[in-house]
Structure formats: structure tokens, C-alpha cells
Motif scaffolding. Structure first.
Motif, PDB file in Angstrom:
ATOM      1  N   ARG A  72       0.859  -1.176   0.000  1.00 51.16           N
ATOM      2  CA  ARG A  72       0.000   0.000   0.000  1.00 51.16           C
ATOM      3  C   ARG A  72       0.900   1.232   0.000  1.00 51.16           C
ATOM      4  O   ARG A  72       1.719   1.396   0.900  1.00 51.16           O
ATOM      5  CB  ARG A  72      -0.903   0.000   1.231  1.00 51.16           C
ATOM      6  CG  ARG A  72      -1.842  -1.196   1.301  1.00 51.16           C
ATOM      7  CD  ARG A  72      -2.927  -1.101   0.230  1.00 51.16           C
ATOM      8  NE  ARG A  72      -3.882  -2.184   0.306  1.00 51.16           N
ATOM      9  CZ  ARG A  72      -3.844  -3.275  -0.452  1.00 51.16           C
ATOM     10  NH1 ARG A  72      -2.859  -3.430  -1.334  1.00 51.16           N
ATOM     11  NH2 ARG A  72      -4.773  -4.199  -0.342  1.00 51.16           N
ATOM     12  N   PHE A  89       1.676  -1.223   7.272  1.00 51.21           N
ATOM     13  CA  PHE A  89       0.896  -0.011   7.031  1.00 51.21           C
ATOM     14  C   PHE A  89       0.721   0.789   8.317  1.00 51.21           C
ATOM     15  O   PHE A  89       0.929   2.006   8.329  1.00 51.21           O
ATOM     16  CB  PHE A  89      -0.475  -0.389   6.452  1.00 51.21           C
ATOM     17  CG  PHE A  89      -1.393   0.783   6.268  1.00 51.21           C
ATOM     18  CD1 PHE A  89      -1.277   1.602   5.160  1.00 51.21           C
ATOM     19  CD2 PHE A  89      -2.369   1.067   7.207  1.00 51.21           C
ATOM     20  CE1 PHE A  89      -2.110   2.692   4.991  1.00 51.21           C
ATOM     21  CE2 PHE A  89      -3.214   2.154   7.044  1.00 51.21           C
ATOM     22  CZ  PHE A  89      -3.092   2.965   5.938  1.00 51.21           C
ATOM     23  N   GLU A  90       0.355   0.111   9.390  1.00 52.51           N
ATOM     24  CA  GLU A  90       0.154   0.823  10.655  1.00 52.51           C
ATOM     25  C   GLU A  90       1.468   1.403  11.179  1.00 52.51           C
ATOM     26  O   GLU A  90       1.482   2.481  11.771  1.00 52.51           O
ATOM     27  CB  GLU A  90      -0.485  -0.095  11.691  1.00 52.51           C
ATOM     28  CG  GLU A  90      -1.984  -0.284  11.497  1.00 52.51           C
ATOM     29  CD  GLU A  90      -2.757   1.024  11.606  1.00 52.51           C
ATOM     30  OE1 GLU A  90      -2.265   1.974  12.239  1.00 52.51           O
ATOM     31  OE2 GLU A  90      -3.866   1.099  11.055  1.00 52.51           O
ATOM     32  N   LEU A 115      -4.149   1.782  -1.625  1.00 51.23           N
ATOM     33  CA  LEU A 115      -5.190   1.615  -0.634  1.00 51.23           C
ATOM     34  C   LEU A 115      -6.524   1.355  -1.324  1.00 51.23           C
ATOM     35  O   LEU A 115      -6.855   2.003  -2.324  1.00 51.23           O
ATOM     36  CB  LEU A 115      -5.316   2.863   0.244  1.00 51.23           C
ATOM     37  CG  LEU A 115      -4.479   2.866   1.533  1.00 51.23           C
ATOM     38  CD1 LEU A 115      -2.993   2.970   1.211  1.00 51.23           C
ATOM     39  CD2 LEU A 115      -4.899   4.027   2.434  1.00 51.23           C
ATOM     40  N   THR A 116      -7.284   0.404  -0.789  1.00 50.31           N
ATOM     41  CA  THR A 116      -8.612   0.127  -1.310  1.00 50.31           C
ATOM     42  C   THR A 116      -9.602   1.134  -0.739  1.00 50.31           C
ATOM     43  O   THR A 116      -9.313   1.850   0.223  1.00 50.31           O
ATOM     44  CB  THR A 116      -9.060  -1.279  -0.916  1.00 50.31           C
ATOM     45  OG1 THR A 116      -9.156  -1.344   0.517  1.00 50.31           O
ATOM     46  CG2 THR A 116      -8.066  -2.336  -1.403  1.00 50.31           C
ATOM     47  N   GLU A 119     -10.204   0.637   2.961  1.00 48.49           N
ATOM     48  CA  GLU A 119      -9.057   1.085   3.747  1.00 48.49           C
ATOM     49  C   GLU A 119      -9.024   2.608   3.851  1.00 48.49           C
ATOM     50  O   GLU A 119      -8.731   3.165   4.918  1.00 48.49           O
ATOM     51  CB  GLU A 119      -7.768   0.562   3.124  1.00 48.49           C
ATOM     52  CG  GLU A 119      -7.589  -0.944   3.300  1.00 48.49           C
ATOM     53  CD  GLU A 119      -6.464  -1.498   2.438  1.00 48.49           C
ATOM     54  OE1 GLU A 119      -5.908  -2.545   2.812  1.00 48.49           O
ATOM     55  OE2 GLU A 119      -6.147  -0.895   1.392  1.00 48.49           O
ATOM     56  N   HIS A 123      -9.446   4.853   7.354  1.00 47.71           N
ATOM     57  CA  HIS A 123      -8.362   5.736   7.801  1.00 47.71           C
ATOM     58  C   HIS A 123      -8.551   7.172   7.329  1.00 47.71           C
ATOM     59  O   HIS A 123      -7.613   7.965   7.358  1.00 47.71           O
ATOM     60  CB  HIS A 123      -7.021   5.196   7.313  1.00 47.71           C
ATOM     61  CG  HIS A 123      -6.683   3.842   7.846  1.00 47.71           C
ATOM     62  ND1 HIS A 123      -6.137   3.653   9.098  1.00 47.71           N
ATOM     63  CD2 HIS A 123      -6.838   2.606   7.301  1.00 47.71           C
ATOM     64  CE1 HIS A 123      -5.953   2.353   9.301  1.00 47.71           C
ATOM     65  NE2 HIS A 123      -6.366   1.699   8.231  1.00 47.71           N
TER      66      HIS A 123
END
Length: 253
Positions: A72, A89-90, A115-116, A119, A123
Motif C-alpha cells: 500500500r 501499514f500501521e 489503498l482500497t 481502507e 483511515h
């Protein structure tokens, strides 16, 4: 910079005299320079080298989060410290939050590198803008990105995503007001400064986009993967000496 606003090509991968000349010929006031797999100090040094009174070059990083098959991308502006690729990612979001960077989503919902929509929705409070026009992508892919931004009520940006010098300035983000420094551009993204996403539309524009799209095959070869991931000395390997072990617990390789 002129009263008409500030035209920023918000994501280019290459930077040399040809890129600067093309950007100025296209009437840009600035570009965001975010090359693949280059450490922030090197990106910043090169950006400073090519900035002048007529063109602002803003250093940035497109961070590759996750592993090679399910990565991502996050485009980060306003960084103060280096951040590696191939971390979770986090882990990346936490580091970007720590640095109070502007967090942008390039080419949303594209292939396995973006990113989908779920997602982005999850976020959204931590995201400053979504790319709704990318000169490298096809028309239906850009329409889908625009729909995501509209549905989630997130600010937009546009870029050439130039991996080839002559694509620079095929698309840009036109901000209201004069943005004369890196800090101005970062603040414009973080505060949702009014802007328009603009792109060229002539035959040359479509040809440039087609050539860039074809260039994806080169960008995603296993040969390149081997070169990046098997060398602990790679500039953005999370285990590299540059990062002093700070990202070992969130590295995916």
C-alpha cells in the motif's frame, strides 16, 4: 508566484534539467519530487539543487508499506526524518503521524499497490488528500478515484506521476493563493486549501499516459524485486544502518 494561484504537479519520480524545463514550459510553479527507493536526505538534497525562483521542488517520499505482493503506497510530504519502505501499514502511519507529515493517497484502488476504498474509509481521518487524476492511469481508473474522493468527502489532488521526464506537467493541482515554500505546500494539503485538479487533454497527453502505463511492466519486474529486497544496504531497506533498528519491529522482510 503569480496571483492566478499555484500550480503544483503533486507527484513526479524523476528530476533533472529536462524535468525542470518541461515543468516551467507547462506553466507549473512547483513539483513534488518523490522518487522510488531513495532516502529522504538524498531526496531533499536533490530537490534543493533543482529549486529556483521560478520552480519550487518539494521533497517527499512514496512509502511502500506491506510486502511486495500486497503493498500500500502512501505519499508523505513535510517529513523531518527518514522512513523506510516495506514496513507495515500501521507502522508507517504511526511514523508519519509522529512527524506530523501530510499523508496523501496516490492512485487509489489501483492493482495491488494502492489503498482500497474500505481502507481509505477506515483511515479517512488520518488522510489529507486522494489522487483523483493520475496521468499514468486509464480514464476509468481516474473516474473511480474521483468517485472515492467524492463519496468519502476527502480533498483531491492531481499529478503526472511522471516516471519519464516528458510526462511532467501533464496534470497538476491548482491551489488558491501563493505557495512559495515547502512548508506552504505541506500546509495547503493539511488544511484542505481550495484547489482544482487540472490536466491536459490533447493527443500528446493521451500518448504520454499510454507510454507511462506501459512503463509499469519495467517498474514491477522480479529482477527489480531481487535487487531491492536481498540487499541489506538498499537505501530504504528497514533493516539498513540508516534507521538504527527503529523499524525492525514493523519490517515485513
Amino acid at each position: 508566484m503569480p496571483d492566478r494561484g499555484t500550480r503544483i504537479d503533486a507527484h513526479v519520480k524523476v528530476l533533472d534539467d529536462r524535468v525542470v524545463a518541461r515543468a516551467k514550459a507547462r506553466g507549473l510553479d512547483g513539483i513534488v519530487y518523490a522518487p522510488h527507493f531513495r532516502r529522504l536526505p538524498d531526496v531533499r538534497e536533490r530537490a534543493e539543487q533543482f529549486s529556483d525562483d521560478d520552480l519550487l521542488v518539494v521533497p517527499a517520499r512514496e512509502v511502500f508499506t506491506g510486502d511486495w505482493r500486497n503493498r500500500r503506497h502512501l505519499l508523505a510530504l513535510g517529513l523531518s526524518d527518514p522512513i523506510p519502505d516495506f514496513i507495515t501499514f500501521e507502522g508507517a502511519m504511526a511514523e508519519l503521524d509522529r512527524q506530523d507529515a501530510a499523508i496523501l493517497v496516490p492512485h487509489p484502488a489501483f492493482a495491488t499497490v494502492s489503498l482500497t476504498r474500505p481502507e481509505i474509509d477506515a483511515h479517512g481521518a488520518r488522510i489529507d488528500a486522494i489522487e483523483t487524476y493520475n496521468a499514468k492511469l486509464l480514464a476509468h481508473q481516474n473516474r473511480r478515484a474521483g468517485d472515492i474522493a467524492d463519496d468519502l468527502d476527502l480533498p483531491a489532488f492531481g499529478s503526472s506521476y511522471a516516471h519519464l521526464p516528458w510526462t511532467t506537467g501533464e496534470a497538476w493541482t491548482d491551489f488558491e493563493g501563493d505557495l512559495t515554500t515547502e512548508a506552504d505546500v505541506v500546509e495547503a494539503f493539511k488544511t484542505a486549501t481550495p484547489r482544482r485538479v487540472v490536466h491536459r487533454s490533447d493527443a500528446g497527453h493521451h500518448l504520454a499516459g499510454a507510454v507511462e502505463f506501459a512503463h509499469l511492466a519495467y517498474e514491477n519486474t522480479w529482477k527489480r524485486l531481487d535487487r531491492m529486497l536481498l540487499s541489506g544496504e538498499d537505501p530504504t531497506n528497514p533493516h539498513g544502518v540508516f534507521y538504527e533498528g527503529r523499524f525492525d519491529d514493523v519490517a515485513v522482510y
